[in-house]
Design a protein around this motif. Sequence first.
Motif, PDB file in Angstrom:
ATOM      1  N   LYS A 172      -3.113  10.384  17.386  1.00  0.00           N
ATOM      2  CA  LYS A 172      -3.920  11.138  16.423  1.00  0.00           C
ATOM      3  C   LYS A 172      -3.107  11.475  15.174  1.00  0.00           C
ATOM      4  CE  LYS A 172      -6.386  14.639  17.542  1.00  0.00           C
ATOM      5  NZ  LYS A 172      -6.785  15.933  18.164  1.00  0.00           N
ATOM      6  N   SER A 187      -2.264   8.158  13.002  1.00  0.00           N
ATOM      7  CA  SER A 187      -3.299   7.126  12.895  1.00  0.00           C
ATOM      8  C   SER A 187      -3.225   6.337  11.592  1.00  0.00           C
ATOM      9  CB  SER A 187      -4.691   7.752  13.060  1.00  0.00           C
ATOM     10  OG  SER A 187      -4.924   8.728  12.066  1.00  0.00           O
ATOM     11  N   GLU A 188      -2.919   6.999  10.488  1.00  0.00           N
ATOM     12  CA  GLU A 188      -2.846   6.282   9.212  1.00  0.00           C
ATOM     13  C   GLU A 188      -1.659   5.321   9.181  1.00  0.00           C
ATOM     14  OE1 GLU A 188      -4.953   6.039   6.625  1.00  0.00           O
ATOM     15  OE2 GLU A 188      -6.298   7.162   7.947  1.00  0.00           O
ATOM     16  N   LYS A 244      -2.494   2.252  11.214  1.00  0.00           N
ATOM     17  CA  LYS A 244      -3.376   1.315  10.505  1.00  0.00           C
ATOM     18  C   LYS A 244      -2.643   0.566   9.402  1.00  0.00           C
ATOM     19  CE  LYS A 244      -6.818   4.189   9.574  1.00  0.00           C
ATOM     20  NZ  LYS A 244      -8.147   4.646   9.093  1.00  0.00           N
ATOM     21  N   GLU A 275     -13.360  10.983  17.958  1.00  0.00           N
ATOM     22  CA  GLU A 275     -12.686  11.117  16.652  1.00  0.00           C
ATOM     23  C   GLU A 275     -11.496  10.170  16.536  1.00  0.00           C
ATOM     24  OE1 GLU A 275     -11.754  15.250  16.305  1.00  0.00           O
ATOM     25  OE2 GLU A 275     -13.863  15.846  16.147  1.00  0.00           O
ATOM     26  N   LEU A 276     -10.690  10.031  17.604  1.00  0.00           N
ATOM     27  CA  LEU A 276      -9.544   9.125  17.530  1.00  0.00           C
ATOM     28  C   LEU A 276     -10.011   7.678  17.445  1.00  0.00           C
ATOM     29  CD1 LEU A 276      -6.557   8.500  17.522  1.00  0.00           C
ATOM     30  CD2 LEU A 276      -6.555   8.669  20.038  1.00  0.00           C
ATOM     31  N   SER A 307     -12.810   6.572  16.259  1.00  0.00           N
ATOM     32  CA  SER A 307     -13.382   6.367  14.921  1.00  0.00           C
ATOM     33  C   SER A 307     -12.313   6.329  13.841  1.00  0.00           C
ATOM     34  CB  SER A 307     -14.385   7.484  14.608  1.00  0.00           C
ATOM     35  OG  SER A 307     -15.469   7.456  15.506  1.00  0.00           O
ATOM     36  N   SER A 308     -11.272   7.172  13.980  1.00  0.00           N
ATOM     37  CA  SER A 308     -10.222   7.235  12.955  1.00  0.00           C
ATOM     38  C   SER A 308      -9.452   5.925  12.854  1.00  0.00           C
ATOM     39  CB  SER A 308      -9.257   8.388  13.243  1.00  0.00           C
ATOM     40  OG  SER A 308      -8.409   8.087  14.344  1.00  0.00           O
ATOM     41  N   ASP A 343     -10.963   3.118  13.144  1.00  0.00           N
ATOM     42  CA  ASP A 343     -11.993   2.177  12.682  1.00  0.00           C
ATOM     43  C   ASP A 343     -12.543   1.286  13.788  1.00  0.00           C
ATOM     44  OD1 ASP A 343     -11.602   3.228  10.129  1.00  0.00           O
ATOM     45  OD2 ASP A 343     -10.072   1.731   9.642  1.00  0.00           O
TER      46      ASP A 343
END
Length: 369
Positions: free
Chosen positions: A204, A207-208, A211, A298-299, A301-302, A304
């Motif tokens: 969490k 996450s960025e 990605k 949420e995780l 979805s975060s 994608d």
Amino acid sequence: MENVEVDLGERSYEIKIGTGLLANLDQYLVEAGIKTGTKLLVITDKRVKQLYGEDIEFSLTQSNFEFRLTAVPEGEGSKSLEMAQKLYDEAVDFGLERNSVIVAFGGGVVGDLAGFIAATYMRGISLVQVPTTLLAQVDSSVGGKVAVNHNAGKNLIGAFYQPETVIIDLEVLTTLDERDIKSGLAEIIKYGVIWDQDFFEYLKTNSEAIKNLDFEILTKIIQRSCQIKAEVVAKDEKEEGLRVILNYGHTIGHAVEALAGYGEYRHGEAVAIGMVSAVKLAHKLEMVTENEVQKQIELISSLDLPITFNSLELDDIIAKTKQDKKVQDGRVRYILPNRIGEVEVVSGISEKLIIEVLKEQCQEGLGCT
């Protein structure tokens, strides 16, 4: 370079994780106990051969391995008995012997198919896994499950067959498309849910960076994913009990993947949908709170990944789950969370409840009935 040990007694092996490992593939094979001059049948797919074929050939030539590189078409269609027959013919033509080695150089399809060939040719010859997708790196290359598909279901014909070593080079991830990266991330989320809450929280928080393919972060999450799978496999190699938890999200996921037509959803995308189904079922059974449901959604979805599906008959999904390999005494077994970091096996769930959950996930107006 990071190492993970898979502790299986005499069949223990090491997973090597780092960057630039393909350039020294020959050395890592020797370190795994494979003698120079050994015959190697390197099985890959056409895209990976185009990208890395010359590099692999150059590396193996350095240590005087006698090798042949053969490529199958991309996609689940290659994971079949028909393709296996072609590879057996290739092995015979090349003159593979009992001391020869199959090298699986590709994603999950190649790893499963090549592993199946290794497990069955001459009653079993040595196997090395060199996974080239994130999904294969954290899942299918580790733990010794090898298989081909049957019309009735995915991976129905296979074996448990451990490799001599697994070699994971992160640099190959830069040539993957975005959907393939995300597909691997679903399996990584799975490890947090079934085994390690701190790992879930780490995903969490980062996450960025994940990605954006931050290699430092990716090394950590690949290593931890492999460690978790190694710990589970060491306790239950042949899925007689604990190992079944590695199928979290896969019961509904495999059904969605198959019914939509292999390729419509990547494996990890289907597993993401299946994980949402599982946590929603757990909530309806009062096993988890609404907050824990939302944390998972949420995780997912975060990163994608999809949480809904479309254009599938819900009764068909139910019917497909009954062909799942986890079915026992005619009852479909679901892996459901008690909390993030712990799951259990639950059977006897009413079809009405499952349909209720699937309706919540089906996008309105897109053909789900």
